[in-house]
Enzyme design. Structure first.
Site, PDB file in Angstrom:
ATOM      1  N   GLY A  62     -65.312  -1.051-127.636  1.00 46.48           N
ATOM      2  CA  GLY A  62     -64.049  -1.055-128.357  1.00 46.48           C
ATOM      3  C   GLY A  62     -63.100  -2.060-127.734  1.00 46.48           C
ATOM      4  O   GLY A  62     -63.292  -2.463-126.581  1.00 46.48           O
ATOM      5  N   GLN A  67     -55.034  -5.455-125.388  1.00 41.40           N
ATOM      6  CA  GLN A  67     -55.829  -5.956-124.262  1.00 41.40           C
ATOM      7  C   GLN A  67     -55.954  -7.467-124.243  1.00 41.40           C
ATOM      8  O   GLN A  67     -56.260  -8.045-123.210  1.00 41.40           O
ATOM      9  CB  GLN A  67     -57.233  -5.328-124.296  1.00 41.40           C
ATOM     10  CG  GLN A  67     -57.214  -3.836-124.017  1.00 41.40           C
ATOM     11  CD  GLN A  67     -58.597  -3.234-124.113  1.00 41.40           C
ATOM     12  OE1 GLN A  67     -59.058  -2.936-125.200  1.00 41.40           O
ATOM     13  NE2 GLN A  67     -59.281  -3.076-122.998  1.00 41.40           N
ATOM     14  N   CYS A 110     -63.154   0.918-118.985  1.00 45.91           N
ATOM     15  CA  CYS A 110     -62.227   0.113-119.777  1.00 45.91           C
ATOM     16  C   CYS A 110     -62.380  -1.334-119.367  1.00 45.91           C
ATOM     17  O   CYS A 110     -62.444  -1.642-118.171  1.00 45.91           O
ATOM     18  CB  CYS A 110     -60.792   0.583-119.527  1.00 45.91           C
ATOM     19  SG  CYS A 110     -59.568  -0.329-120.502  1.00 45.91           S
ATOM     20  N   LEU A 111     -62.448  -2.215-120.353  1.00 42.84           N
ATOM     21  CA  LEU A 111     -62.560  -3.645-120.049  1.00 42.84           C
ATOM     22  C   LEU A 111     -61.340  -4.145-119.286  1.00 42.84           C
ATOM     23  O   LEU A 111     -61.409  -5.174-118.622  1.00 42.84           O
ATOM     24  CB  LEU A 111     -62.741  -4.438-121.355  1.00 42.84           C
ATOM     25  CG  LEU A 111     -64.029  -4.123-122.131  1.00 42.84           C
ATOM     26  CD1 LEU A 111     -64.017  -4.824-123.489  1.00 42.84           C
ATOM     27  CD2 LEU A 111     -65.269  -4.512-121.329  1.00 42.84           C
ATOM     28  N   HIS A 119     -59.067   6.399-127.013  1.00 43.57           N
ATOM     29  CA  HIS A 119     -58.865   5.452-125.906  1.00 43.57           C
ATOM     30  C   HIS A 119     -58.175   4.178-126.413  1.00 43.57           C
ATOM     31  O   HIS A 119     -57.245   3.673-125.779  1.00 43.57           O
ATOM     32  CB  HIS A 119     -60.244   5.157-125.281  1.00 43.57           C
ATOM     33  CG  HIS A 119     -60.293   4.093-124.237  1.00 43.57           C
ATOM     34  ND1 HIS A 119     -60.665   4.335-122.925  1.00 43.57           N
ATOM     35  CD2 HIS A 119     -60.054   2.752-124.300  1.00 43.57           C
ATOM     36  CE1 HIS A 119     -60.637   3.201-122.239  1.00 43.57           C
ATOM     37  NE2 HIS A 119     -60.275   2.214-123.051  1.00 43.57           N
ATOM     38  N   GLU A 120     -58.623   3.692-127.575  1.00 44.67           N
ATOM     39  CA  GLU A 120     -58.042   2.450-128.115  1.00 44.67           C
ATOM     40  C   GLU A 120     -56.615   2.671-128.627  1.00 44.67           C
ATOM     41  O   GLU A 120     -55.740   1.811-128.429  1.00 44.67           O
ATOM     42  CB  GLU A 120     -58.902   1.886-129.251  1.00 44.67           C
ATOM     43  CG  GLU A 120     -60.369   1.595-128.928  1.00 44.67           C
ATOM     44  CD  GLU A 120     -60.597   0.809-127.671  1.00 44.67           C
ATOM     45  OE1 GLU A 120     -59.674   0.112-127.212  1.00 44.67           O
ATOM     46  OE2 GLU A 120     -61.709   0.905-127.116  1.00 44.67           O
ATOM     47  N   HIS A 147     -54.229   2.463-125.892  1.00 49.08           N
ATOM     48  CA  HIS A 147     -53.857   1.080-125.528  1.00 49.08           C
ATOM     49  C   HIS A 147     -52.664   0.601-126.356  1.00 49.08           C
ATOM     50  O   HIS A 147     -51.757  -0.066-125.827  1.00 49.08           O
ATOM     51  CB  HIS A 147     -55.018   0.113-125.764  1.00 49.08           C
ATOM     52  CG  HIS A 147     -56.027   0.050-124.662  1.00 49.08           C
ATOM     53  ND1 HIS A 147     -55.710  -0.299-123.360  1.00 49.08           N
ATOM     54  CD2 HIS A 147     -57.364   0.267-124.670  1.00 49.08           C
ATOM     55  CE1 HIS A 147     -56.820  -0.290-122.619  1.00 49.08           C
ATOM     56  NE2 HIS A 147     -57.842   0.054-123.387  1.00 49.08           N
TER      57      HIS A 147
HETATM   58  O1  GNR Z   1     -66.462  -0.437-123.380  1.00 48.46           O
HETATM   59  C1  GNR Z   1     -65.834   0.618-123.269  1.00 48.46           C
HETATM   60  N1  GNR Z   1     -66.518   1.754-122.987  1.00 48.46           N
HETATM   61  C2  GNR Z   1     -65.951   3.021-123.053  1.00 48.46           C
HETATM   62  C3  GNR Z   1     -66.691   4.081-122.527  1.00 48.46           C
HETATM   63  C4  GNR Z   1     -66.190   5.362-122.581  1.00 48.46           C
HETATM   64  C5  GNR Z   1     -64.972   5.602-123.162  1.00 48.46           C
HETATM   65  C6  GNR Z   1     -64.214   4.560-123.668  1.00 48.46           C
HETATM   66  C7  GNR Z   1     -64.716   3.277-123.631  1.00 48.46           C
HETATM   67  S1  GNR Z   1     -63.796   1.981-124.309  1.00 48.46           S
HETATM   68  C8  GNR Z   1     -64.374   0.616-123.401  1.00 48.46           C
HETATM   69  C9  GNR Z   1     -63.844  -0.687-123.958  1.00 48.46           C
HETATM   70  C10 GNR Z   1     -62.341  -0.727-123.791  1.00 48.46           C
HETATM   71  O2  GNR Z   1     -61.780  -0.905-122.747  1.00 48.46           O
HETATM   72  N2  GNR Z   1     -61.623  -0.488-124.844  1.00 48.46           N
HETATM   73  O3  GNR Z   1     -60.279  -0.443-124.737  1.00 48.46           O
HETATM   74 NI    NI Z   2     -59.856   0.181-122.749  1.00 49.84          NI
END
Ligand code: GNR
Ligand code: NI
Length: 168
Positions: free
Chosen positions: A46, A51, A92-93, A134-135, A138
């Site tokens: 995601g 980001q 998270c990236l 999660h997104e 952000h």
């Molecule tokens: O790549 C991602 N893996 C992930 C694994 C578990 C829960 C959430 C994520 S999101 C993350 C990519 C990212 O940072 N999205 O904002």
């Molecule tokens: Ni993230």
């Protein structure tokens, strides 16, 4: 298409609250394409516009194994369908190299618009539900590390700040 740079914690720009998307044009489609390219290249499931330092309410997701199910959510909102929580080891990236267990509602109903501005709804559970939440965090300036202890968060911040100094 272009790969965009991903901001990393504790960059204060990750704390900005994104504004609604109001214009559904060619420029938005280019942004979406760039977000998918950036997400796939970074091997993420995601990516939120925040980001890549674009403070507008859109995100892209692909939780499929074969990377064949791209989903785009513009101006997304969600309602909790079941209070029951699920735990995932989240990464998270924008917090590269760190994983922590986070609990979030297991089933949600998401309302959003597609790239043409057409409204749609979908139900999500499991990893997709976690990822959407999660997104959307952000877009509201929140990160998964906000759900863990202050001590763990500070350790992660120190380690990433060291990394950033090295590569500066
Ligand atoms: O790549 C991602 N893996 C992930 C694994 C578990 C829960 C959430 C994520 S999101 C993350 C990519 C990212 O940072 N999205 O904002
Ligand atoms: Ni993230």
């Amino acid at each position: 298409m272009a790969i965009r740079q991903i901001l990393e914690f504790p960059d204060p720009r990750l704390r900005k609250i994104a504004s609604p998307v109001t214009v559904f044009d060619e420029k938005l489609e280019v942004l979406i394409d760039d977000m998918f390219e950036t997400m796939y290249e970074a091997q993420g499931i995601g990516l939120a516009a925040t980001q890549i330092n674009v403070h507008e309410r859109l995100l892209v997701i692909d939780v499929s194994e074969e990377k064949e199910n791209p989903l785009t959510f513009i101006n997304p909102r969600f309602e909790i369908i079941e209070e029951e929580l699920s735990e995932y080891d989240e990464g998270c990236l924008s917090v590269p190299g760190f994983y922590e267990t986070v609990s979030r509602p297991r089933r949600i109903k998401v309302s959003a618009q597609d790239k043409k501005g057409e409204p749609f709804e979908m139900e999500a559970e499991g990893l997709l539900s976690t990822c959407i939440q999660h997104e959307i965090d952000h877009l509201d300036g929140k990160l998964f590390v906000d759900y863990i202890s202050t001590l763990k968060r500070q350790r992660i911040r120190q380690k990433l700040e060291k990394e950033h100094k090295k590569s500066a």
